[in-house]
Motif scaffolding. Structure first.
Motif, PDB file in Angstrom:
ATOM      1  N   SER A  71       1.024  -1.072  -0.071  1.00 40.36           N
ATOM      2  CA  SER A  71      -0.052  -0.014  -0.170  1.00 40.36           C
ATOM      3  C   SER A  71       0.878   1.265  -0.030  1.00 40.36           C
ATOM      4  O   SER A  71       1.711   1.434   0.676  1.00 40.36           O
ATOM      5  CB  SER A  71      -0.965   0.106   1.315  1.00 40.36           C
ATOM      6  OG  SER A  71      -0.755   1.270   2.047  1.00 40.36           O
ATOM      7  N   ASP A 123       0.221   3.934   1.077  1.00 45.42           N
ATOM      8  CA  ASP A 123       0.228   4.723   2.502  1.00 45.42           C
ATOM      9  C   ASP A 123       1.352   4.145   3.198  1.00 45.42           C
ATOM     10  O   ASP A 123       1.738   5.293   4.190  1.00 45.42           O
ATOM     11  CB  ASP A 123      -1.316   4.244   3.104  1.00 45.42           C
ATOM     12  CG  ASP A 123      -2.357   4.939   2.269  1.00 45.42           C
ATOM     13  OD1 ASP A 123      -2.142   5.428   1.404  1.00 45.42           O
ATOM     14  OD2 ASP A 123      -3.568   4.246   2.464  1.00 45.42           O
ATOM     15  N   GLU A 141       4.474   6.100   1.965  1.00 40.60           N
ATOM     16  CA  GLU A 141       4.110   7.369   2.553  1.00 40.60           C
ATOM     17  C   GLU A 141       4.399   7.756   4.102  1.00 40.60           C
ATOM     18  O   GLU A 141       5.203   8.578   4.547  1.00 40.60           O
ATOM     19  CB  GLU A 141       2.762   7.975   2.044  1.00 40.60           C
ATOM     20  CG  GLU A 141       2.890   9.358   1.545  1.00 40.60           C
ATOM     21  CD  GLU A 141       1.535   9.626   0.959  1.00 40.60           C
ATOM     22  OE1 GLU A 141       0.554  10.270   1.293  1.00 40.60           O
ATOM     23  OE2 GLU A 141       1.358   9.417  -0.303  1.00 40.60           O
TER      24      GLU A 141
END
Lengths: 283, 311
Positions: A171, A173, A176
Motif C-alpha cells: 500500500s 500509504d 508515505e
C-alpha cells in the motif's frame, strides 16, 4: 447439497483418480519397490535389499553431481531472485515503456528447455572460440557459467512478474507514512517493502530452488554433462545411470538414486518454506 | 502495439488524477517529479540496452538461419547476412523436410490440446468435488495431489514408461491420459484453491431450482471459474508443449516425435550437425510460441501471477 454431489463421485472424481493412479501413484510405489531390486527388464526382478543404496553413495559421479547441483542451485537462486527483484523495483516506478520491457523479459520462459539450451550453446560457443577459450563441452567452469546465464535469462522474467505483482500490492500509504517519519529510501526498501513482499519472495525462492535442483532439459542440451560428466547435474546423472550404462546392476542403482533425489527435493523444499514463511508479516 | 499505447495513456491519466487530488502537496511534488523524471529516463535508457541484449540470442539465431551453411563460422556468426551469403528460405525447406517437422508439429499440437482439455475438464470436476464434499476420498485426493507436485519426474520415469507400454498408452492419441495423471496435481490444487473461496449460496440456489450436480457444474460453476481455468490452461500448455523427457520415454521415437524430441534427435543423431537448417528449425519452433504470447500476453502474465499466488 453435499449429499447429492457425493453420490456423483464416479463422474467427478473417478476419471482423475484412475489417470492419477496410472500416471503417478502406481509408478511411484513401484519405483520405491524397484529401488531395492536388481533388474534389467520388469519381468526379471530380484529383491536384493538395500545394497543399491550403498552403491549410490559410493558412486563418485553421483557425489560430484550432487556437489555441482547444490552449488548451482545456491548461486542461481540468489542471482535470479536478486536481479528479478531489482528489475521489478525499476518497473514499478511508472517509467516509460514498462509494458514493452515486461514483454521482452518474460518472453524466454515460453521457449522450451531443449531449444533454449541449443540457442545458448551456439551463441556461447561462438563467443568462447572468438576469445580463444575452450568450448562449453570442454570446460566444466564454462559449462557452469553457461548454465547460470541460461537459467537467469529464462527465469528472471517469470520471477519479475511475481515480484511486480507483490510490489504493486504494497500500500502506498505505508510507504508515505515511512517517508513522513523520515525514512531513507534504503530503509523503506529493507524495513517496509521487503517485509511486505515476503510472500512473493517465498514463492520465487521456492520455484527457483526446485527448478534449479531438478534441472534436466537445459543441462542435457547445453553441455550434455561434458566434459567427462563434470557438468552433469543430479537429474541427468540419474537418467544416464538408467539408460546410458549397460550392466544388470545399473537400473536398480538408478532407481535408488532417484529415491534419494526425491527425498532431497522434499527436504530442501520443506526447509526453504519454513525459513521464508517465518519471515512473512501481516500489514 | 495499440494496446501498449493505450496502457501508457491510461497510466498518465491516472497520474494526472492523483496529482489533482493532492493540491496541498503540489509544490513539493512538482520539484520531486522533475528529479524523478530524469532518473526514470536514465532507467528507461539502461533497461532499453538490457532488453536489446535480452532479445539478441533469438535475433542471432534468426539472422544465421538465413545464411548459407558455408557462411556460418565462429567469426562470422555475428555478422548480418550479405547478398553473397544470403540463403533465403533454403535452410527452412531443408530443415522442415529433413526433420519431418510438419508431422512433429502436428503431434505436438494434438498432444498439447488433448492433454490440456482433458486436464481442465477432469481436474476442475475433481476439484469441485473436493471443495464441496467433506469425505475421506476428498482429503486423500487433495493431499496426494499436493504431494505429487514435489516428486521429481526421474523418480517415476522408468516405471511410468513401463506402465504406459503395458496399458498401450504409448501413442500421441492417448498419451493425454498419462499427462492427466502426472499433471493433475497442479490443476487440482489451483482449482480447489479458487473453488473453496467461491460463495456456496449461488450453488444452493441453483440446487433449489432443480439443477442436478452435473448441470450445476457446467452451467453455474464452470462460468465462475473461468479466470482459474485460463490460468491453469496456460501453465499446463507451457508444460506439455515444451516437455521433452516424458514423450521421449513413452512414445516410440521411430514413429512419433514431438517438437522438443525432434530438435534433440536432430542434434544428437548426426555426426557433424548442419548449423543452418538446425537454426531454421529452432526459428520455426519458437515463432508460433512468440506470436501466441504477443496475442495472449495479458492472460499469460495473469496466469503466472495467479499460479504463483496459489502455489
Amino acid at each position: 447439497m453435499e449429499k447429492s454431489v457425493r453420490r456423483y463421485w464416479p463422474i467427478f472424481v473417478l476419471p482423475t483418480l484412475i489417470a492419477f493412479t496410472i500416471g503417478f501413484l502406481w509408478p511411484f510405489v513401484w519405483g520405491i519397490y524397484l529401488s531395492f531390486c536388481k533388474f534389467q527388464t520388469v519381468n526379471k526382478v530380484k529383491f536384493i535389499g538395500a545394497s543399491n543404496y550403498l552403491r549410490v553413495f559410493s558412486d563418485n559421479s553421483f557425489i560430484h553431481a550432487f556437489g555441482f547441483t547444490a552449488l548451482f542451485t545456491v548461486v542461481s537462486t540468489l542471482t535470479i531472485n536478486i536481479l528479478a527483484f531489482f528489475i521489478a523495483m525499476l518497473l514499478t516506478r511508472r517509467i516509460k515503456g514498462t509494458n514493452i520491457f515486461r514483454t521482452v523479459f518474460f518472453m524466454p520462459n515460453l521457449i522450451g528447455g531443449i531449444v533454449l539450451g541449443y540457442i545458448w550453446q551456439i551463441l556461447l560457443d561462438c563467443l568462447l572460440s572468438m576469445w580463444g577459450k575452450p568450448l562449453l563441452a570442454l570446460d566444466a567452469k564454462a559449462g557452469f557459467m553457461g548454465l547460470l546465464i541460461l537459467m537467469s535469462w529464462q527465469q528472471i522474467g517469470y520471477m519479475m512478474i511475481i515480484y511486480i505483482a507483490g510490489l504493486q500490492n504494497v500500500s502506498p500509504d505505508l510507504v508515505e507514512a515511512a517517508e513522513i517519519d523520515g525514512a531513507t529510501p534504503w530503509q523503506i526498501l529493507t524495513k517496509v517493502k521487503i517485509p511486505m513482499v515476503m510472500p512473493s519472495i517465498t514463492i520465487c525462492t521456492f520455484l527457483t530452488l526446485t527448478n534449479s535442483f531438478k534441472l534436466f532439459d537445459q543441462n542435457l542440451s547445453l553441455t550434455g554433462g561434458e566434459p567427462a560428466k563434470a557438468s552433469q547435474m543430479l537429474a541427468l546423472n540419474i537418467y544416464e545411470t538408467y539408460y546410458g550404462r549397460s550392466g544388470a546392476q545399473w537400473k536398480g542403482i538408478g532407481q535408488a538414486k532417484a529415491v534419494v533425489f526425491f527425498l532431497l527435493v522434499v527436504v530442501i523444499s520443506l526447509i526453504q518454506l519454513r525459513a521464508t514463511r517465518s519471515k512473512e508479516v501481516q500489514a | 502495439m495499440e494496446k501498449i499505447d493505450e496502457n501508457i495513456t491510461e497510466d498518465t491519466i491516472e497520474d494526472v488524477v492523483i496529482a489533482l487530488q493532492k493540491p496541498s502537496l503540489e509544490q513539493k511534488a512538482l520539484k520531486k517529479s522533475k528529479n524523478t523524471a530524469m532518473v526514470n529516463n536514465i532507467i528507461t535508457a539502461v533497461l532499453g540496452i538490457v532488453a536489446l541484449f535480452y532479445v539478441y540470442p533469438i535475433f542471432m539465431i534468426i539472422i544465421n538461419s538465413l545464411k548459407q551453411e558455408s557462411a556460418i563460422s565462429t567469426n562470422t556468426a555475428f555478422n548480418l547476412p550479405t547478398a553473397a551469403t544470403f540463403a533465403g528460405l533454403a535452410n527452412y525447406v531443408h530443415g522442415v523436410t529433413q526433420m519431418d517437422f510438419l508431422s512433429s508439429f502436428g503431434y505436438s499440437l494434438f498432444i498439447t490440446i488433448s492433454s490440456v482439455v482433458l486436464i481442465i475438464l477432469c481436474c476442475s470436476m475433481c476439484a469441485w468435488y473436493i471443495s464441496r464434499v467433506d469425505s475421506v476420498l476428498s482429503k486423500v485426493m487433495y493431499y496426494l495431489c499436493i504431494f505429487s507436485m514435489v516428486v521429481p519426474f526421474q523418480m517415476v520415469m522408468f516405471t511410468l514408461a513401463k506402465t504406459a507400454d503395458t496399458l498401450k498408452l504409448n501413442t500421441p492419441f492417448n498419451i493425454c491420459i498419462i499427462y492427466l495423471g502426472f499433471g493433475a496435481g497442479l490443476a487440482v490444487f489451483m482449482f480447489t484453491g479458487f473453488m473453496k473461496s467461491m460463495p456456496i449460496e449461488v450453488e444452493e440456489a441453483a440446487m433449489i431450482d432443480g439443477y442436478s450436480p452435473l448441470q450445476m457444474f457446467f452451467k453455474v460453476v464452470m462460468p465462475i471459474t473461468k479466470p482459474t481455468t485460463i490460468s491453469t490452461a496456460i501453465l499446463e500448455t507451457m508444460w506439455v508443449w515444451n516437455d521433452y523427457l516424458l514423450p521421449t520415454l513413452v512414445l516410440d521415437i521411430k514413429k512419433y516425435r514431438t517438437i522438443p524430441m525432434d530438435i534433440q534427435y536432430f542434434r544428437g543423431s548426426y555426426g557433424s550437425v548442419q548449423m543452418a537448417p538446425m537454426m531454421a528449425c529452432i526459428v520455426i519452433t519458437i515463432i508460433p510460441v512468440i506470436l501466441l504470447y504477443l496475442f495472449c500476453q495479458k492472460y499469460i502474465i495473469e496466469g503466472v501471477v495467479a499460479g504463483a499466488v496459489k502455489g
